[in-house]
Motif scaffolding. Structure first.
Motif, short mmCIF file in Angstrom:
data_model
loop_
_atom_site.label_atom_id
_atom_site.label_comp_id
_atom_site.label_asym_id
_atom_site.label_seq_id
_atom_site.Cartn_x
_atom_site.Cartn_y
_atom_site.Cartn_z
N ASN A 112 74.77 55.26 65.27
CA ASN A 112 74.86 54.05 64.42
C ASN A 112 76.05 54.05 63.45
OD1 ASN A 112 73.76 55.89 62.68
ND2 ASN A 112 71.98 54.66 62.13
N ILE A 113 77.02 54.85 63.76
CA ILE A 113 78.41 54.90 63.23
C ILE A 113 78.65 55.08 61.71
CG2 ILE A 113 79.29 53.58 65.22
CD1 ILE A 113 80.02 51.29 63.29
N CYS A 114 77.62 54.87 60.88
CA CYS A 114 77.89 55.00 59.45
C CYS A 114 76.65 55.43 58.68
CB CYS A 114 78.42 53.67 58.89
SG CYS A 114 77.42 52.25 59.37
N HIS A 115 76.91 55.99 57.52
CA HIS A 115 75.84 56.41 56.61
C HIS A 115 76.06 55.78 55.24
CE1 HIS A 115 73.30 58.90 54.01
NE2 HIS A 115 74.35 58.99 53.23
N GLY A 116 74.98 55.45 54.57
CA GLY A 116 75.06 55.01 53.18
C GLY A 116 73.89 55.53 52.38
N SER A 117 74.13 55.94 51.14
CA SER A 117 73.07 56.43 50.27
C SER A 117 71.97 55.39 50.13
CB SER A 117 73.62 56.75 48.88
OG SER A 117 74.74 57.59 48.96
N ASP A 118 70.70 55.86 50.08
CA ASP A 118 69.59 54.91 50.03
C ASP A 118 69.06 54.65 48.61
OD1 ASP A 118 68.18 57.24 49.52
OD2 ASP A 118 67.11 57.25 51.43
N SER A 119 69.57 55.35 47.61
CA SER A 119 69.17 55.11 46.22
C SER A 119 70.24 55.68 45.31
CB SER A 119 67.83 55.79 45.92
OG SER A 119 67.99 57.19 45.93
#
Ligand code: GTP
Ligand code: MG
Length: 149
Positions: A112-119
């Motif tokens: 899914n090509i990307c990561h982002g912090s969830d909080s």
């Protein structure tokens, strides 16, 4: 001013999507305060995804994330964590709305090509983990045009 950790995963780097993903955050008005390419070790990624240890997909996730370089970055701006997640789209790209990064460029959850912090709390943890050297400080030229100052 909030900060979030965003990463282009190895499939995104291999597919040449680093510039596209950076452009979306730049164009939205966020400020880039840290950026590097890292070929991470499995043990390091197990720390990054510690909260997912025990999930059936965990070994595959670590293998995927250590299979090539990750473009690690920190973006700063209004509501950066929540807005960053919205820009990435749902975890499963099939459920990601068109117009989101995953919704435009990915098909399966395991790529899914990307990561982002969830909080905000995980952002702080992840920024310390990936950038122990810290982030840079500068005045964004667009600041007064993007924000009400
Ligand atoms: P990240 O931004 O990468 O943290 O994704 P997320 O916060 O949207 O989802 P989560 O933290 O729950 O999962 C982390 C990553 O594990 C996902 O982005 C996927 O790459 C992978 N993952 C999550 N669920 C599954 C699954 O059911 N199957 C597979 N193969 N991978 C999964
Ligand atoms: Mg997550």
């Amino acid at each position: 001013k909030e900060r979030t950790f965003i990463a282009v995963k190895p499939d995104g780097v291999m597919r040449g999507l680093v510039g596209t993903i950076i452009a979306r955050f730049e164009q939205r008005g966020f400020k880039l305060v840290a950026l590097k390419l890292v070929h991470a070790e499995p043990a390091f990624l197990e720390q990054h995804y510690a909260d997912l240890k025990g999930k059936p997909f965990f070994p595959g996730l670590i293998k995927y994330m250590s299979s090539g370089p990750v473009a690690a970055m920190v973006w700063e701006g209004l509501d950066a964590v929540k807005t960053g997640r919205a820009m990435l789209g749902a975890t499963n790209p099939l459920a990601s709305a068109p117009g989101t990064i995953r919704g435009d460029f990915a098909l399966v959850v395991g790529r899914n090509i990307c990561h982002g912090s969830d909080s905000v709390e995980s952002a702080e943890k992840e920024i310390k983990l990936w950038f122990p050297e810290g982030v840079v400080q500068y005045t964004h030229a667009l600041n007064e045009w993007v924000n009400e100052v």
